[in-house]
Scaffold this active site. Structure first.
Site, PDB file in Angstrom:
ATOM      1  CB  SER A 199     -11.175 -44.608 -96.469  1.00  0.00           C
ATOM      2  OG  SER A 199     -11.887 -43.413 -96.596  1.00  0.00           O
ATOM      3  CE  LYS A 240     -14.768 -44.104 -96.001  1.00  0.00           C
ATOM      4  NZ  LYS A 240     -14.589 -43.494 -97.339  1.00  0.00           N
ATOM      5  CE1 TYR A 279     -16.715 -41.731 -93.457  1.00  0.00           C
ATOM      6  CE2 TYR A 279     -16.259 -39.377 -93.416  1.00  0.00           C
ATOM      7  CZ  TYR A 279     -16.133 -40.611 -94.018  1.00  0.00           C
ATOM      8  OH  TYR A 279     -15.405 -40.723 -95.181  1.00  0.00           O
ATOM      9  CE1 TYR A 334     -13.169 -44.175-101.407  1.00  0.00           C
ATOM     10  CE2 TYR A 334     -10.827 -43.759-101.448  1.00  0.00           C
ATOM     11  CZ  TYR A 334     -12.011 -43.862-100.750  1.00  0.00           C
ATOM     12  OH  TYR A 334     -12.028 -43.661 -99.414  1.00  0.00           O
ATOM     13  CB  VAL A 337      -6.909 -39.642 -97.838  1.00  0.00           C
ATOM     14  CG1 VAL A 337      -7.788 -39.792 -99.054  1.00  0.00           C
ATOM     15  CG2 VAL A 337      -7.705 -39.261 -96.614  1.00  0.00           C
TER      16      VAL A 337
HETATM   17  N1  GLU Z   1     -12.035 -39.004 -93.816  1.00  0.00           N
HETATM   18  C1  GLU Z   1     -11.766 -38.999 -95.238  1.00  0.00           C
HETATM   19  C2  GLU Z   1     -12.875 -38.297 -95.974  1.00  0.00           C
HETATM   20  O1  GLU Z   1     -13.989 -38.516 -95.667  1.00  0.00           O
HETATM   21  C3  GLU Z   1     -11.590 -40.401 -95.706  1.00  0.00           C
HETATM   22  C4  GLU Z   1     -11.287 -40.510 -97.175  1.00  0.00           C
HETATM   23  C5  GLU Z   1     -10.295 -41.598 -97.483  1.00  0.00           C
HETATM   24  O2  GLU Z   1      -9.533 -42.005 -96.648  1.00  0.00           O
HETATM   25  O3  GLU Z   1     -10.275 -42.048 -98.639  1.00  0.00           O
HETATM   26  O4  GLU Z   1     -12.662 -37.549 -96.861  1.00  0.00           O
END
Ligand code: GLU
Length: 316
Positions: free
Chosen positions: A64, A67, A191, A243, A261
């Site tokens: 993430s 992003k 994605y 988050y 993650v």
């Molecule tokens: N590719 C992961 C998902 O969509 C990213 C989540 C993350 O890194 O927090 O679950």
């Protein structure tokens, strides 16, 4: 102020010795195979120098953290119109919450929760083939990091394609509500692949540098975004980058940051530095356990929190 290299070396040594390492993510099976014993840190400075320690040259799945870069690209394409499709309020919910999305009729709270990032990817994809959109994201990261060797880890992407049921549910729900312009499969394909970009802490710190320097790439002087946009991306990182752990991160670290993650965190010290930390074990909110602790120590020792706190150092 303490010497940065010795501070970073000391933190890496402390992190290597800690028994509490968090748990690696297993819902993407390929990430579950990563050794939780690793820790790396890199700090990119205004003159292009990078101060690093620990496993700063090991590649990891940025997940993430990507992003931040897709948001930057989508804002470049859409400008403020992007905010008609995705909000900018903290979610206070899990990163893949479906309940919240239903409540808000398919319009995601912010661009950093999964649903929001899928909308951002949809925007980048429009008018392109998935390969072109991915190429664009990868080229952007390579340019920012000044490193042509950055690649997508195909095994991680395939692993998430096989098990990304939750993200599929989010995307289908948004499609059903008319929020996605493109078909679900190619949007998710792009994605999953941008989440699977593999970078080292050194590369990631360099890639984030423009956010520390009013939108300017420090080495080339190239203006990546306007100062105003850099400030605003930092604001969203501060409020939404971790988050439902974003409040705790702001309280403890006091910097705009984005976690993934894979165990990476990119944190920005406006005017001073871009920091990447990596340790694969996560806390309950899905953020790097030792990464957060290391950043807390670094900001306290260097007096780098955006909320002040010079002089904290003596107490750590
Ligand atoms: N590719 C992961 C998902 O969509 C990213 C989540 C993350 O890194 O927090 O679950």
């Amino acid at each position: 102020m303490p010497d940065l290299q010795s501070t970073v070396d000391a933190i890496a040594a402390e992190m290597a010795a800690r028994p509490d390492r968090g748990d690696v993510a297993t819902y993407i099976p390929e990430l579950g195979r990563v050794d939780p014993g690793q820790f790396g840190i890199a700090v990119a400075l205004a003159d292009g120098r990078v101060v690093a320690a620990g496993d700063a040259e090991m590649t990891f799945s940025i997940q993430s953290v990507s992003k931040v870069f897709t948001l930057t690209l989508a804002l470049g394409l859409a400008g403020d119109r992007l905010w008609n499709r995705v909000g900018r309020e903290p979610s206070g919910s899990r990163f893949n919450s479906i309940v919240q999305l239903e409540h808000e009729r398919g319009v995601p709270r912010n661009p950093f929760i999964n649903a929001g990032a899928i909308v951002v990817t949809d925007h980048i994809l429009s008018g392109h083939q998935p390969k072109e959109a991915l190429g664009e994201i990868l080229r952007f990261l390579r340019f920012l990091a000044g490193d042509e060797t950055i690649l997508i880890d195909r095994a991680v992407a395939a692993s998430e394609e096989r098990t990304g049921f939750n993200n599929r549910a989010l995307a289908n729900f948004m499609k059903g509500n008319g929020v996605l312009d493109n078909p679900v499969d190619p949007v998710l394909g792009v994605y999953f692949h941008h989440c699977a970009i593999a970078m080292t802490a050194r590369q990631l710190a360099k890639a984030g540098s423009f956010l520390a320097h009013r939108g300017r790439h420090p080495e080339t002087g190239f203006s990546v975004v306007t100062p105003e946009r850099a400030r605003r991306i930092n604001a969203i990182m501060l409020t939404c980058g971790h988050y439902d752990g974003s409040g705790e991160f702001a309280y403890r670290v006091g910097l705009p940051g984005k976690s993934g993650v894979g165990g990476g965190i990119l944190a920005i010290v406006p005017g001073k530095a871009s920091i990447a930390v990596w340790s694969p074990g996560l806390d309950a909110a899905g953020n790097s356990h030792l990464g957060r602790i290391a950043l807390e120590k670094l900001t306290a020792r260097m007096g780098w929190s955006i909320f002040g706190g010079e002089g904290d150092a003596a107490s750590r």
